[in-house]
Design an enzyme around this catalytic site. Structure first.
Site, PDB file in Angstrom:
ATOM      1  CG  ASP A   1       0.091   1.172  -2.413  1.00  0.00           C
ATOM      2  OD1 ASP A   1      -0.149   0.937  -3.569  1.00  0.00           O
ATOM      3  OD2 ASP A   1       1.055   2.122  -2.151  1.00  0.00           O
TER       4      ASP A   1
ATOM      5  CD  GLU B   1      -3.791   2.778  -4.259  1.00  0.00           C
ATOM      6  OE1 GLU B   1      -4.089   1.918  -4.976  1.00  0.00           O
ATOM      7  OE2 GLU B   1      -2.812   3.628  -4.420  1.00  0.00           O
TER       8      GLU B   1
ATOM      9  CB  VAL C   1       7.623   1.679  -7.872  1.00  0.00           C
ATOM     10  CG1 VAL C   1       8.399   1.626  -6.615  1.00  0.00           C
ATOM     11  CG2 VAL C   1       6.992   0.404  -8.247  1.00  0.00           C
TER      12      VAL C   1
ATOM     13  CE  LYS D   1       3.008   2.608  -4.402  1.00  0.00           C
ATOM     14  NZ  LYS D   1       2.700   3.641  -3.353  1.00  0.00           N
TER      15      LYS D   1
ATOM     16  CE  LYS E   1      -0.445   1.637  -6.126  1.00  0.00           C
ATOM     17  NZ  LYS E   1      -0.380   3.093  -6.368  1.00  0.00           N
TER      18      LYS E   1
END
Ligand code: NDP
Ligand code: HSE
Length: 442
Positions: free
Chosen positions: A201, A190, A132, A205, A105
């Site tokens: 993050d 992550e 996502v 998304k 993403k």
């Protein structure tokens, strides 16, 4: 028909899951795709570790460009992560006429416009369901399932790590650092976990979903981003006492801004949010993800499932592999567009500045226990045209000072900014006001 040949870039959490699920369910997947899907080449840094995942029958290499430039490979699956190297690899794969599947993403939020344009020109597909909400098929739902609708808003818990942290802190009273370590051990976080806890993050998304929902380019640089690292356990407790849960929510929706420059715009924001405990989405716990979509024909629909982890994410990667395998023989101009709308039909409706968004607020003001302080707070809010929904007064434990918690009705962010500035100048106010946005999501 001969199996389609896949080159895997990365054999980590998602790469290993993809290989294993593809092996385990290969017969069923072949029957669905119309032909076999075979991983024939894998790139990783640690070759022994990768060989332990894929066994002796698959070629393992250290150079990912060897996969991307191999003429025998039909589809490249990018599961390395990061921005720069994957961008080069994906663009090279496209230039070589290969289809691409990615769970990255970060890559698409930053370089999606360039990548989709290159793919469109070359007549290949870049598929990204896993990027996502992990295993939840939200991209397909937004792009295809809801294609008849004018989408009004998308709001979701789209980061498993932070939802896991908030759930464990609330339910078990565990501290932030302990739970973050658990999330890392479980493969949710992550490589750089600040991406999770600072909301980056989730913003990656949300940026992708916003583009698909509203027919606009991906615009990560316009997203407002606030993570959970500043959230205090007492705010989670107070919210609970008022009938709310705090979730890290990504929200994108159509809005109207005020004034001379006013007009249609799109909100794009990630921040901790109070949600009434009675809402389904407020009860999404652990690493689970949920996305609530409001659309004109279908109304509200909620998509729920595992948003992170090896096999849930592999489920989405393989769904894309099956899609791409089916599409590989179709006229490129008849394919589903990457961002749902045809490339020449994108609109330039603006992402609105945060000051223009409208929502409700939780304010916690830490004050000296003095006569008149409550009157001062309510006067400042009233003068700013902000009405109060609920008030709670608590002793945080020091026996001297007070936490005053105010829930407001809806107002513009710029009004609350101005009120907070005045509140922080009151002599009785000890520290900066804690502000958490509140969404009823009805
Ligand atoms: P991992 O860190 O577990 O795996 C990354 C893999 O890439 C490893 O095999 C690593 O090799 C390999 N790699 C890294 N750099 C290179 C390089 N220069 N050349 C060759 N190989 C390289 O990551 P994940 O599997 O967790 O994530 C992969 C992608 O999927 C990311 O974009 C992530 O954001 C996304 N994603 C992850 C989810 C999850 O739940 N984990 C869910 C949804 C999306 P080695 O091990 O040898 O260093
Ligand atoms: N780190 C991500 C999360 C992985 O926790 O949601 C899934 O995208």
């Amino acid at each position: 028909m001969k199996p389609i040949k896949v080159g895997l870039l990365g054999a980590g959490t998602v790469g290993a899951g993809t290989f294993n699920v593809l092996q385990r369910n290969q017969e069923e997947i072949r029957r669905r795709a119309g032909r076999g899907i075979e991983i024939t080449m894998v790139a990783a840094r640690n070759l022994d570790k990768a060989r332990a995942v894929v066994g002796a029958g698959v070629e393992v290499v250290g150079d990912p460009f060897a996969v991307v430039n191999n003429p025998d490979i039909d589809i490249v699956v990018e599961l390395i992560g990061g921005y720069d190297l994957p961008r080069e690899l994906v663009l090279q794969a496209i230039a070589n006429g290969k289809h691409v599947v990615t769970a990255n993403k970060a890559l698409l939020a930053l370089h999606g416009n360039e990548i989709f344009a290159a793919a469109q020109e070359k007549g290949v597909t870049v598929a990204f369901e896993a990027a996502v909400a992990g295993g939840v098929p939200i991209i397909k739902a937004l792009r295809e399932g809801l294609t008849a609708n004018r989408i009004e808003s998308v709001a979701g818990i789209i980061n498993g790590t932070t939802n896991f942290i908030l759930s464990e802190m609330r339910e078990k009273g565990l501290d932030f650092a302990t739970v973050l370590k658990q999330a890392q051990e479980l493969g949710y976080a992550e490589a750089d976990p600040t991406f999770d806890i600072e909301g980056v993050d989730a913003a990656h998304k949300l940026t992708i979903m916003s583009a698909i929902a509203f027919g606009i380019p991906v615009q990560f640089d316009k997203a407002y981003i606030e993570g959970i690292s500043q959230l205090q356990a007492r705010d989670i407790r107070y919210a609970e006492q008022l009938g709310y849960r705090i979730k890290l929510l990504g929200i994108t929706r159509r809005t109207q801004t005020e004034g001379k420059e006013g007009g249609e715009g799109i909100e794009l924001r990630v921040h901790p949010t109070l949600i009434p405990s009675s809402r389904l989405i407020a009860n999404v716990e652990g690493a689970m993800n949920a996305v609530l979509v409001q659309a004109d024909a279908v109304g509200a629909s909620l998509y729920y499932g595992k948003g992170a982890g090896s096999e849930p994410t592999a489920s989405a990667v393989i769904a894309d592999l099956v899609d791409v395998t089916r599409l590989a023989t179709v006229d490129p101009y008849c394919r589903v567009p990457h961002l749902a709308f045809q490339p020449n039909q994108m609109t330039d409706v603006a992402i609105v500045p945060m000051a223009e968004i409208t929502t409700s607020y939780y304010l916690r003001v830490y004050v000296k226990d003095q006569l008149g302080v409550m009157a001062d707070l309510t006067r400042i809010l009233a003068d700013a045209g902000i009405s109060i929904d609920a008030v709670l007064q608590k002793e945080p434990g020091d026996q001297v000072n007070l936490d005053i918690i105010l829930l407001t009705h809806q107002t513009r962010e710029k009004n609350i900014d101005a009120a907070i500035e005045k509140i922080e100048q009151l002599p009785a106010v000890i520290s900066k006001v804690t502000r958490i946005r509140l969404e009823t999501l009805s």
